[in-house]
Scaffold this motif. Structure first.
Motif, PDB file in Angstrom:
ATOM      1  N   GLY A   1       0.770  -1.234   0.000  1.00  0.00           N
ATOM      2  CA  GLY A   1       0.000   0.000   0.000  1.00  0.00           C
ATOM      3  C   GLY A   1       0.799   1.280   0.000  1.00  0.00           C
ATOM      4  O   GLY A   1       0.301   2.325   0.435  1.00  0.00           O
ATOM      5  N   VAL A   2       2.018   1.246  -0.522  1.00  0.00           N
ATOM      6  CA  VAL A   2       2.856   2.445  -0.588  1.00  0.00           C
ATOM      7  C   VAL A   2       2.729   3.070  -1.975  1.00  0.00           C
ATOM      8  O   VAL A   2       2.912   2.383  -2.987  1.00  0.00           O
ATOM      9  N   PRO A   3       2.420   4.373  -2.073  1.00  0.00           N
ATOM     10  CA  PRO A   3       2.280   5.024  -3.378  1.00  0.00           C
ATOM     11  C   PRO A   3       3.641   5.346  -3.983  1.00  0.00           C
ATOM     12  O   PRO A   3       4.464   6.035  -3.381  1.00  0.00           O
ATOM     13  N   ILE A   4       3.880   4.828  -5.173  1.00  0.00           N
ATOM     14  CA  ILE A   4       5.140   5.067  -5.888  1.00  0.00           C
ATOM     15  C   ILE A   4       4.838   5.649  -7.261  1.00  0.00           C
ATOM     16  O   ILE A   4       3.709   5.571  -7.754  1.00  0.00           O
ATOM     17  N   LEU A   5       5.866   6.227  -7.886  1.00  0.00           N
ATOM     18  CA  LEU A   5       5.720   6.807  -9.212  1.00  0.00           C
ATOM     19  C   LEU A   5       6.112   5.770 -10.257  1.00  0.00           C
ATOM     20  O   LEU A   5       7.279   5.404 -10.381  1.00  0.00           O
ATOM     21  N   MET A   6       5.114   5.311 -11.014  1.00  0.00           N
ATOM     22  CA  MET A   6       5.353   4.266 -12.010  1.00  0.00           C
ATOM     23  C   MET A   6       4.200   4.260 -12.992  1.00  0.00           C
ATOM     24  O   MET A   6       3.039   4.242 -12.585  1.00  0.00           O
ATOM     25  N   HIS A   7       4.521   4.252 -14.289  1.00  0.00           N
ATOM     26  CA  HIS A   7       3.475   4.241 -15.311  1.00  0.00           C
ATOM     27  C   HIS A   7       3.002   2.839 -15.637  1.00  0.00           C
ATOM     28  O   HIS A   7       1.802   2.548 -15.639  1.00  0.00           O
ATOM     29  N   ASP A   8       3.914   1.942 -15.941  1.00  0.00           N
ATOM     30  CA  ASP A   8       3.550   0.611 -16.418  1.00  0.00           C
ATOM     31  C   ASP A   8       2.993  -0.249 -15.285  1.00  0.00           C
ATOM     32  O   ASP A   8       3.324  -0.066 -14.111  1.00  0.00           O
ATOM     33  N   TRP A   9       2.184  -1.240 -15.673  1.00  0.00           N
ATOM     34  CA  TRP A   9       1.655  -2.185 -14.701  1.00  0.00           C
ATOM     35  C   TRP A   9       2.752  -3.077 -14.134  1.00  0.00           C
ATOM     36  O   TRP A   9       2.642  -3.568 -13.014  1.00  0.00           O
ATOM     37  N   THR A  10       3.799  -3.289 -14.919  1.00  0.00           N
ATOM     38  CA  THR A  10       4.889  -4.142 -14.470  1.00  0.00           C
ATOM     39  C   THR A  10       6.168  -3.326 -14.312  1.00  0.00           C
ATOM     40  O   THR A  10       6.292  -2.209 -14.830  1.00  0.00           O
ATOM     41  N   LEU A  11       7.131  -3.917 -13.627  1.00  0.00           N
ATOM     42  CA  LEU A  11       8.414  -3.262 -13.372  1.00  0.00           C
ATOM     43  C   LEU A  11       9.409  -3.460 -14.507  1.00  0.00           C
ATOM     44  O   LEU A  11      10.474  -2.830 -14.525  1.00  0.00           O
TER      45      LEU A  11
ATOM     46  N   GLY B   1       7.747  -8.348 -13.034  1.00  0.00           N
ATOM     47  CA  GLY B   1       6.453  -8.642 -12.437  1.00  0.00           C
ATOM     48  C   GLY B   1       5.618  -7.405 -12.176  1.00  0.00           C
ATOM     49  O   GLY B   1       6.077  -6.269 -12.326  1.00  0.00           O
ATOM     50  N   PRO B   2       4.365  -7.627 -11.778  1.00  0.00           N
ATOM     51  CA  PRO B   2       3.442  -6.517 -11.532  1.00  0.00           C
ATOM     52  C   PRO B   2       3.901  -5.629 -10.370  1.00  0.00           C
ATOM     53  O   PRO B   2       4.495  -6.114  -9.405  1.00  0.00           O
ATOM     54  N   VAL B   3       3.606  -4.341 -10.477  1.00  0.00           N
ATOM     55  CA  VAL B   3       3.921  -3.415  -9.395  1.00  0.00           C
ATOM     56  C   VAL B   3       3.233  -3.851  -8.110  1.00  0.00           C
ATOM     57  O   VAL B   3       3.837  -3.847  -7.025  1.00  0.00           O
ATOM     58  N   TRP B   4       1.973  -4.258  -8.212  1.00  0.00           N
ATOM     59  CA  TRP B   4       1.185  -4.592  -7.022  1.00  0.00           C
ATOM     60  C   TRP B   4       1.669  -5.853  -6.313  1.00  0.00           C
ATOM     61  O   TRP B   4       1.271  -6.113  -5.179  1.00  0.00           O
ATOM     62  N   ALA B   5       2.550  -6.620  -6.966  1.00  0.00           N
ATOM     63  CA  ALA B   5       3.036  -7.859  -6.361  1.00  0.00           C
ATOM     64  C   ALA B   5       4.326  -7.654  -5.574  1.00  0.00           C
ATOM     65  O   ALA B   5       4.795  -8.574  -4.899  1.00  0.00           O
ATOM     66  N   SER B   6       4.911  -6.461  -5.634  1.00  0.00           N
ATOM     67  CA  SER B   6       6.168  -6.188  -4.928  1.00  0.00           C
ATOM     68  C   SER B   6       5.939  -5.206  -3.789  1.00  0.00           C
ATOM     69  O   SER B   6       5.104  -4.303  -3.885  1.00  0.00           O
ATOM     70  N   THR B   7       6.678  -5.369  -2.712  1.00  0.00           N
ATOM     71  CA  THR B   7       6.590  -4.443  -1.588  1.00  0.00           C
ATOM     72  C   THR B   7       7.454  -3.214  -1.871  1.00  0.00           C
ATOM     73  O   THR B   7       8.310  -3.214  -2.774  1.00  0.00           O
ATOM     74  N   TRP B   8       7.251  -2.178  -1.067  1.00  0.00           N
ATOM     75  CA  TRP B   8       8.064  -0.973  -1.201  1.00  0.00           C
ATOM     76  C   TRP B   8       9.533  -1.288  -0.938  1.00  0.00           C
ATOM     77  O   TRP B   8      10.423  -0.784  -1.635  1.00  0.00           O
ATOM     78  N   GLU B   9       9.818  -2.140   0.033  1.00  0.00           N
ATOM     79  CA  GLU B   9      11.211  -2.487   0.318  1.00  0.00           C
ATOM     80  C   GLU B   9      11.872  -3.143  -0.894  1.00  0.00           C
ATOM     81  O   GLU B   9      13.056  -2.925  -1.151  1.00  0.00           O
TER      82      GLU B   9
END
Length: 292
Positions: free
Chosen positions: A92-102, A110-118
């Motif tokens: 649940g940390v807001p980051i700056l990223m356009h694409d759905w994946t990294l 992988g998907p942004v939502w599948a990785s933690t902020w750490e």
């Protein structure tokens, strides 16, 4: 140069209004000259007048998209607005990223939502552009707000995908923490996301992004209390009358993403209210020294 004179006139009008008003940054729609959009974006434009300039994911001359160097480059340019994209990590940390994946803009996968902020904060977000940018990190939203606050500039924050009211609160709380609610506008393609923002963060203005604007623009904007509509250059080229329809509805219009002199000139001729570009500093130079 005629364009330069128009730019100088535009800049003077804009600064006079913005000193005590909201502002937006990217492709957007303006409202009636006495309504919220006019307060946020100054007046509606006439054909031939230069509108707002928004740095799309920053300025490509400054660094990789949605990184602090690229965003800082916009803040140091003549552009009044900077646009960036926000997503939430797995925790649940807001980051700056356009694409759905990294994958495209970092050395992660992988998907942004599948990785933690750490996990995300350890990724390299610069080497994909150039070795000169190796080691640049994906920014936390608060890092961006921290450089936006002292700049005096304005931002459009696009909430990527579909957000719940609880998720929007995460971002709106940070915006309020930095006392930027009068200088930030939420944008989204998703009506439900903007409705959630209207519910939980009514003091932050909203614009809706739509590749095409068919039917009544006022009805579209009214679904989520939007003060503007962001649409595509290709649609307006095919339907130039849409600019008048949007203005008649009391809304403003910005176009994305215009990166050459031909499209800049055409947008000005069409009378749109703002230009979104990957190279705002270059657009400022093209418009003339008076814009600097």
């Amino acid at each position: 140069m005629a364009t330069a004179h128009r730019w100088r006139r535009f800049a003077a009008q804009l600064l006079a209004v913005i000193s005590g008003a909201l502002s937006l940054a990217i492709v957007i729609v303006l409202a009636p000259q006495t309504g919220p959009a006019a307060t946020t974006f100054s007046t509606l434009r006439a054909p031939g007048e230069v509108g707002y300039v928004a740095g799309h994911r920053g300025d490509a001359e400054g660094g990789p998209e949605n990184t602090l160097p690229a965003l800082q480059a916009v803040l140091e340019s003549s552009a009044e607005f900077v646009e960036t994209d926000v997503q939430l990590t797995a925790d649940g940390v807001p980051i700056l990223m356009h694409d759905w994946t990294l994958d495209r803009t970092t050395d992660g996968t992988g998907p942004v939502w599948a990785s933690t902020w750490e996990q995300v904060r350890e990724l390299d977000a610069g080497s994909w552009v150039s070795p000169d940018f190796a080691g640049i990190r994906v920014p936390h939203l608060t890092e961006f707000l921290g450089i936006l606050q002292p700049s005096g500039k304005h931002a459009i924050i696009e909430l990527k995908g579909s957000w719940t009211a609880e998720q929007v609160i995460i971002v709106s709380n940070l915006v309020h923490d930095w006392d930027l609610q009068q200088r930030v506008v939420f944008a989204s393609f998703d009506v439900k996301t903007l409705q959630a923002a209207q519910q939980v963060a009514p003091s932050i203005q909203r614009v809706i992004i739509s590749r095409e604007v068919n039917g009544d623009p006022q009805a579209l904007a009214g679904t989520c209390g939007a003060i503007g509509i962001v649409t595509s250059m290709s649609f307006v080229q095919r339907n130039p009358e849409v600019v008048d329809r949007i203005h008649t509805a009391g809304l403003g219009v910005m176009l994305y993403t215009l990166n050459d002199e031909g499209t800049w000139s055409e947008a000005i001729t069409l009378g749109v209210d703002g230009i979104i570009t990957d190279t705002p500093a270059e657009l400022g130079r093209w418009a003339g020294p008076e814009s600097e």
